[in-house]
Structures are given as C-alpha cells and as structure tokens.
Design an enzyme around this catalytic site. Sequence first.
Site, short mmCIF file in Angstrom:
data_model
loop_
_atom_site.label_atom_id
_atom_site.label_comp_id
_atom_site.label_asym_id
_atom_site.label_seq_id
_atom_site.Cartn_x
_atom_site.Cartn_y
_atom_site.Cartn_z
N HIS A 110 0.41 -0.91 0.28
CA HIS A 110 0.35 0.37 0.26
C HIS A 110 0.95 1.00 -0.26
O HIS A 110 2.15 1.25 0.09
CB HIS A 110 -0.76 0.16 0.94
CG HIS A 110 0.10 0.43 2.25
ND1 HIS A 110 0.22 -0.74 3.43
CD2 HIS A 110 0.33 1.25 3.53
CE1 HIS A 110 1.52 -0.60 4.58
NE2 HIS A 110 1.19 0.99 4.63
N HIS A 199 5.77 6.17 -0.86
CA HIS A 199 6.14 4.92 -1.43
C HIS A 199 5.22 3.48 -1.70
O HIS A 199 4.63 3.95 -0.83
CB HIS A 199 7.91 4.84 -1.23
CG HIS A 199 7.76 5.00 0.54
ND1 HIS A 199 8.18 5.88 0.74
CD2 HIS A 199 7.85 4.06 1.22
CE1 HIS A 199 7.92 5.89 2.61
NE2 HIS A 199 7.84 4.06 2.33
#
Length: 253
Positions: A110, A199
């Site tokens: 995620h 990220h």
Amino acid sequence: MSGLSYICEYGEEEEIHPEEYEDLPKKQCQKPRLPRPNLSGVSVVSFEEHIENSSLHRGRVRTFPHVRGNWATFVYIEYPDKENLFKLIDKFAVLLATIDDSCCKCEDIHISLSKTFVLKYHMINTFTSCLQEVVNNIESFELGFESIEVFCNEDRTRTFIALKVDFIAHRNLIDITKKIDNILEDFRLPKFYHEPSFHMSILSVNGDKKQDISKILNHLNQQFLEQEDRLDTIVINKVNCKSGNKYFQYYLK
C-alpha cells in the site's frame, strides 16, 4: 412464595431486624439458608500477558506494544494492478536474496497516507465518519511510479525496497494528507511526516541494511526502467482505512 420470604435465606451472618420488617412472621426467618452455588464447572477465561515473538513474524517488530483495547489504525491507498506488480517483485526478490537471505515480500502492499496511530474502540466510528466526509470531496487522480528507493523504519529494525511515486501523484497525495492531518489534529493524534516521501514498499529485510542495498540501487532502477511488463499509470478512486481487524473504504469524486 413471595420474594420477601427469601430475605433470610441468603448470606452467612445476615439477619432481619424486627424494626425493619415488623409484619414478617418469625417462622419465615427460621428456614434453612439456600446452598451456595457450585462454580467448579464454570469455565474461566484467563487474561495472560501478551508476549511479542518476532521470530513468528519473520523478524518484524511492533512499532508500539500490544495493549488490549488499543486499535492500531492507519490510512492508505491500495494498488489495484497486482498482476504486473507481483512479476516485478519476484524479479527484485531474486536480486536481493543474494545480499540478505531474510528478504521477503511485503504482505500488505500500500501507499501510506498517515502514520500508524492508536484509536480506542469508542473512537473508531467518529474518526472514520470524519474521514469519509473529507475524502468524499477529493477528486480521483492518476498514480505512477518513477524509481526504486530504499527506506528504513524509524527504529531501524527493518529495511524496505519501495517504488517511489511520480511528481504528479506526489502533488495529489500531499493535498490528501493535509486534509487527513486536519482530522488527526482534531483527535490529538500524530500527523504525517513533515516532508513525506510517498512510496509503496514491496520487499523488506531484517535490520538496517540500507547501505548494503544502496550499492545495487542503480542496478535495481535500471531493471525497473527496462522491465517488459511495466507498471502502467492507473487512476486512484478510493482511500482505505484499517483499524485493528476493521476495514473501511471511501470513494473519491
């Protein structure tokens, strides 16, 4: 038999005072007391201290200790194009295994929009309702990745290999996290990082191995740019929230 007649039947040393029950016949107070209930067959749930064993979690260590009644919560974006993503992860896993044999795939892939924070159970509905109200006013946006990066968690117990989002996605994610931070501030919860680097972690190794992995970072980026099954830019139209074992999903405009 009236309930009043049982007053003298419970207790070991309890007596009925005449001044309190003048109309109660004395013979009723001479009845044998009811026997104590036998609880030997009743099961008792023991509450043992929760002991964290990192060996059961591939060396992962909790950011904060497990406490009954505390619900670990965070807000995030889930990447939907899993097929091409897993091909890329498998390729990088082979390269990283030559550096550290503790390398493993991240189970929950995620992009974080908040730190992990603690909610009490009675706060979950209120928090998620506020989150839904804010997210429903955010427009969908495109998400792409531009490079491979290496990160360490705050306590330096784990090193992550991650895909860094591109400039356009970064700008949209900054706007979203600012809105989420406003909610966190209202609840007196920790806000996101001051200058976040958005990220998606895909692989991890035990300990602080950032320096070792940085030696092959250029090679990893070359592999990323030359991959046949590239990760396409996709439209993100929802935000997720996980609190303990509860999952919430909110659609963007």
